[in-house]
Design a protein around this motif. Sequence first.
Motif, PDB file in Angstrom:
ATOM      1  N   GLU A  31       9.586 -27.284  44.410  1.00 39.59           N
ATOM      2  CA  GLU A  31       8.351 -28.317  44.873  1.00 39.59           C
ATOM      3  C   GLU A  31       7.496 -27.993  43.902  1.00 39.59           C
ATOM      4  OE1 GLU A  31       6.965 -28.355  48.444  1.00 39.59           O
ATOM      5  OE2 GLU A  31       8.467 -29.435  49.298  1.00 39.59           O
ATOM      6  N   LEU A  32       7.009 -28.872  43.318  1.00 39.93           N
ATOM      7  CA  LEU A  32       5.693 -28.762  42.016  1.00 39.93           C
ATOM      8  C   LEU A  32       4.055 -29.252  43.005  1.00 39.93           C
ATOM      9  CD1 LEU A  32       3.675 -27.796  39.968  1.00 39.93           C
ATOM     10  CD2 LEU A  32       5.421 -29.311  38.308  1.00 39.93           C
ATOM     11  N   GLY A  33       3.677 -28.769  42.941  1.00 42.07           N
ATOM     12  CA  GLY A  33       1.818 -29.448  43.967  1.00 42.07           C
ATOM     13  C   GLY A  33       0.941 -30.045  42.581  1.00 42.07           C
ATOM     14  N   ARG A  34       0.286 -30.890  43.381  1.00 43.96           N
ATOM     15  CA  ARG A  34      -0.356 -31.471  42.183  1.00 43.96           C
ATOM     16  C   ARG A  34      -1.438 -30.404  41.592  1.00 43.96           C
ATOM     17  NH1 ARG A  34      -0.112 -37.057  42.900  1.00 43.96           N
ATOM     18  NH2 ARG A  34       1.167 -37.626  45.577  1.00 43.96           N
ATOM     19  N   GLY A  35      -1.143 -30.807  39.626  1.00 46.39           N
ATOM     20  CA  GLY A  35      -2.419 -30.068  39.185  1.00 46.39           C
ATOM     21  C   GLY A  35      -1.923 -28.007  39.229  1.00 46.39           C
ATOM     22  N   GLU A  36      -0.747 -27.601  39.654  1.00 43.82           N
ATOM     23  CA  GLU A  36       0.227 -27.076  39.528  1.00 43.82           C
ATOM     24  C   GLU A  36       0.864 -26.495  38.244  1.00 43.82           C
ATOM     25  OE1 GLU A  36      -0.160 -25.447  44.361  1.00 43.82           O
ATOM     26  OE2 GLU A  36       1.931 -25.204  43.384  1.00 43.82           O
ATOM     27  N   VAL A  37       0.909 -25.334  38.239  1.00 43.63           N
ATOM     28  CA  VAL A  37       1.645 -24.807  37.239  1.00 43.63           C
ATOM     29  C   VAL A  37       2.877 -24.019  38.022  1.00 43.63           C
ATOM     30  CG1 VAL A  37       2.383 -23.297  34.743  1.00 43.63           C
ATOM     31  CG2 VAL A  37       0.065 -24.748  35.505  1.00 43.63           C
ATOM     32  N   LEU A  38       4.330 -25.298  37.641  1.00 46.63           N
ATOM     33  CA  LEU A  38       5.040 -24.134  38.232  1.00 46.63           C
ATOM     34  C   LEU A  38       6.128 -23.592  37.196  1.00 46.63           C
ATOM     35  CD1 LEU A  38       7.490 -23.726  40.366  1.00 46.63           C
ATOM     36  CD2 LEU A  38       8.413 -25.788  40.103  1.00 46.63           C
ATOM     37  N   ALA A  39       6.609 -22.224  37.085  1.00 49.21           N
ATOM     38  CA  ALA A  39       7.535 -21.977  35.679  1.00 49.21           C
ATOM     39  C   ALA A  39       8.816 -22.041  36.402  1.00 49.21           C
ATOM     40  CB  ALA A  39       6.547 -20.412  35.700  1.00 49.21           C
ATOM     41  N   LEU A  40       9.401 -22.352  35.815  1.00 48.64           N
ATOM     42  CA  LEU A  40      11.099 -22.145  35.632  1.00 48.64           C
ATOM     43  C   LEU A  40      11.610 -21.131  35.217  1.00 48.64           C
ATOM     44  CD1 LEU A  40      12.537 -23.661  38.153  1.00 48.64           C
ATOM     45  CD2 LEU A  40      13.076 -25.458  36.483  1.00 48.64           C
ATOM     46  N   VAL A  41      12.372 -20.186  35.351  1.00 45.37           N
ATOM     47  CA  VAL A  41      12.674 -18.502  34.797  1.00 45.37           C
ATOM     48  C   VAL A  41      13.841 -18.507  34.528  1.00 45.37           C
ATOM     49  CG1 VAL A  41      11.587 -16.459  34.319  1.00 45.37           C
ATOM     50  CG2 VAL A  41       9.707 -17.400  35.323  1.00 45.37           C
ATOM     51  N   GLY A  42      14.964 -17.889  33.834  1.00 48.00           N
ATOM     52  CA  GLY A  42      16.516 -17.705  33.922  1.00 48.00           C
ATOM     53  C   GLY A  42      16.871 -17.290  32.311  1.00 48.00           C
ATOM     54  N   GLU A  43      17.971 -17.058  32.512  1.00 47.60           N
ATOM     55  CA  GLU A  43      17.880 -16.374  30.941  1.00 47.60           C
ATOM     56  C   GLU A  43      19.014 -18.022  30.800  1.00 47.60           C
ATOM     57  OE1 GLU A  43      19.511 -12.408  31.177  1.00 47.60           O
ATOM     58  OE2 GLU A  43      19.898 -12.564  32.578  1.00 47.60           O
ATOM     59  N   SER A  44      19.656 -17.624  29.393  1.00 48.68           N
ATOM     60  CA  SER A  44      20.145 -18.872  28.826  1.00 48.68           C
ATOM     61  C   SER A  44      22.054 -18.896  30.067  1.00 48.68           C
ATOM     62  CB  SER A  44      20.763 -18.997  27.412  1.00 48.68           C
ATOM     63  OG  SER A  44      21.007 -17.612  27.592  1.00 48.68           O
TER      64      SER A  44
END
Lengths: 553, 311
Positions: A31-44
Motif C-alpha cells: 500500500e502507498l498512501g497519498r503524499g507518501e514515499v514508499l521505498a521498495l528495497v531489494g537486491e537484483s
Amino acid sequence: MTEPLLTIDDLAVSYRARRERRTALEGLSLELGRGEVLALVGESGSGKSTTAQSIVGLLPEGGRIDRGSIALRLAGGPIDLARLEGRALEDIRGRRVALVPQDPGTSLNPVQTIGASVAAPLRIHRWGRPEAIRRRVVELLDRVGLDDPERRARQHPHELSGGMRQRALIAAAIALEPELIIADEPTSALDVTVQRRILDLLDDLRGELGSSVLLITHDLAVAAERADAIAVLRGGRLEEAGPTRAVLEQPASRYTATLLADAPALADESPRAPRPPAEPFVVVERLAHEYGRGADAHRAVDDVGFGIERGTTHALVGESGSGKTTIGRAVAGFHAPSAGGIRIGDRDVVAARRDRSLRRVVQLVSQNPFASLDPRRTVAQSIGEPLQNLGAPDGRRLDRRELASRVSAAIAHVALPPDAGDRLPRELSGGQRQRVAIARALIIEPAVVVLDEAVSALDVTVQAQILALLERLQGELGLTYLFITHDLAVVRRIADTVTVLRQGRAVETGTAEQVLLRPRHGYTRALLDAVPSPDWLRTSSAAGIDPTPLEVA
Amino acid sequence: MPYALRRTAQAGLVVIATFVVAFLLLQALPGDAIVARYASPELGLTDAQLDELRTVYGTDRPVWEQLWASATGFLTGDLGTSLQSGAAVETLLAAALPSTLTLAALGFLAAVALAVAIAAVATFGRAEWLRRAFRSLPPLFVSIPVFWLGIVLLQVLSFQLGLIPVINASPAQALVLPVLTIAVPIAAPLAQVLIRAIDDTVAEPFIAVARARGAGTRWLLGREVARNAALPTLTIAGVLFGELVAGAVVTETVFARTGVGRLTQEAVANRDIPVLQAVVVISAIGFVLINLAVDLAAPAIDPRLRRAVHA
C-alpha cells in the motif's frame, strides 16, 4: 483513515524463459498512501523493478501478470492497472503515473532536444497549444533547477551532465502533475553529491504537488533517509514492510537484518586503525595526465602523489571525472602518464610498462565483471590465461596438469564452487564473476592489485562478501591494494589510507581514520555529508566519532 | 566548417585515385584494343597500318604520357573517342546517362520505400507471425539474382498476366519492371540494416521512458525511433549505390534498355577502353558524391556527431 492511493494486492508476475515460465513476483501486496514515499528495497532479482514495470504496464516482452490487482484510486474512482490495456493505459501513463528512470545517460532520446523530451508528455496528452507547451517546458526546466532554461531546452542530452539530465527527466515526469511518481533507482548512476540534490528536488516536488512516490532502490541508506515506509523484497516475495524507522531499528526478518548489516553506509563501524608508518612500497609522485592536445587538452590528473605501504590498502576516492581511473590504469602500467613517476618496490612502472614481466607485479580488476570476462571461455580458461601467457610465478612454463591444479587451487581460494571451472561466465552470478576476475588477477601472485570500482556493481550482501574475501586474501598473501571507488562507505570498511580526488587534484591524503573522521578539506566533508543516512541513525553513530576540532586546510 | 572541407578534399582524392587505378588496370589488360578491333583477317590490315592506327589513337605512347593526356582531356570535358563506334565518349554518355539516372533514382526510391515498409511491419507489425514473416524477407531478397528476377517479372507480369505491354509500352510503363528489378536487391540489405537499427533503438531505455509518458506506437515510431534508426541506414544506403551501378548493367541488358549499363556491357565485350575508363570515373564520381552527401548529412541527423566534428 483515508484510502491509500495505490494498493497492490496479491500480484503475481512471470516471464517466459525457454519452455517454462519463471516467476518474478509471487503474491505481492503493498500500500502507498497519498503524499507518501514508499521505498521498495531489494537486491537484483528481488522483483522491485518488475513491480514498477507492472504498475506502468511496461513489462518486458514475455512478461505477464498472472493474477492480482493494482488499484490506483483517482478522483474518478479506482482503476485496476493490472487489467488496463491499449489506449486506456496510455492515457494513464505520463498523466496520472509518471516514471523517473534509472539511468539519465540513456533515458533521453539522444537526437531530440531537452525541450522536445520534456514537451513529449504534454504533447502526447494534448495539454495545450504549441506556444503554451513551449512556455510550460521552460517553466518546468526552471522549476527543477536548471540554469538558463531557455537555452537548456534547445540543447541536446550529450551537452548536459548526468545530474542535469536527471533534472530534465524529472521535469518531464512532473509535467502533468501526476498522482503517482515511480522513481526507479533515480540516483544509482549519479555521484553522491549529485544524488543528494536530486533526492532533495524529488522531496520538494512531492511536497508541492502532493504526489506519492514509489522509490525503488538497492540502497538501504537512501531508503532510510527518504522514505516514510519501506518494503523489503526478496526473490519476488515481500519479506517485510512497515514504517521506515520500525523496519530499520527492529527488522522483523533476518534477511532485512542481513541487508542492514551489509549496507556499508548504515554500518556502525570505525575505519581501520592507522599502522605505524613504514617505507612505502608503491610510490606515485607528481603524477599528471592529459587527454587530447593543444587547445583541446584536458588535464585529467594534475600533480597527484601518494605512497602505499606493503600489505595495506590505499583508497582513491572521487566522483566521476576526478581522474581516479586514469591514475589506477597508470599504476597498473596500462598507459604512460604525461608527467610524474610511479614505482613499485624498486621497479619503475612507467619505464617498464611495456615489459610483460610487470604483469607479475601488478594486476587490475575492473568494475564490470560482465564485460571483463570473455563470454566464450570457461572460468578455468579465463583464470588460467595469465599462467599460459606468463608461465608460473617463477617463470617456468607449466604443463597441463600443473596448470589445471593451480587453476583449481585459485578457484578454491576465492571460494567458488569446485565445479565452477567448467562453466561459462553467463552461468554465474555477478558476485561469482567478480570472484573469477579476482582469481585471474591473483593466480600470477602479483604484489599489487589495482581494484577499479571492483565492488560497485554488486548487491550489498555480495559486496560485503567480496570485501571480506579481499581482506582475507590480503592477510594471507600480503597483497597491496589500490582501491578505486566513489563510495566513501566502502572506504571506511577496507582502506588504511585514503586520497580524495577532485577534478584531477588530490584535495586530501591521509589515514582512513583521519580523512573520514577528521576531514580537513571542505570537499571531503561535502562528500561525507552526501553519503545518505537518516538523521536518527547519524546521531546514534556519531557517539563513536572523535570530537577533535577540525583543522581547516 | 573544416569538417566539410576535409571530407570534400578526401572525396576529390578518391576520384583522382580511381581515375589513375582504373587507367592503369585497363592498360594492363592483355592485348590491345587496336588488335581487338582491327586485326581481324577480313580487314586485311598490315602490321604497319596497325601501327599507324596506334599512333592515331595514341596507344603507342608511354603509359604516363597517355595517362596525362587522358586526365587533361577529362578535365576539359574531352573523354576520348570510342574505339568501337568512333564517336566521342562524351556524346555516348550524354545519350545514355539520362535514361540510367532515371532508372537508378526511381530504383533507389522504390528500394527505400520497400525497405521502410518491410522494416516497419517486421518490427511494429501487429501479429508475431507477421513480424516473423517480414523479418525473413530481406535474406530471401538478397539471394535472388537480378537477371533471374528481371526475367521472371517479365514472364509473369507481361507475358502471362499481360499487365505491362512489352511492345509499344509508354516510357512510364517501360520503367516499371526495370525499376522493380533494380530495387529488390537494394531494398534487402537496406531493410536488414533498418530492422536491426530499429531493434537496437527500441531496446534503448529512452523508448521505455517514452512509453511511460503515454506514447503510442505511432508516436514511438515517428518521433522516437525513426531518426535514431536513420543514421546507420543512411550510411549503408550510400554504400549500396555501388549496387545500383552493377544492377543497371544487368537490368538494362535484360530489358534491352539503352543506358550506361548497356554501354558498359558493350564496351567490356569490345574492350572499348576509353568508354570503360569514362564509365568507371563517372561511377566513382557518383559514388563519392553520394557518400559525401551522407557524411555531411549525418551531423544534421545526430547532434552528437556535431560535437565530434568540432573537436
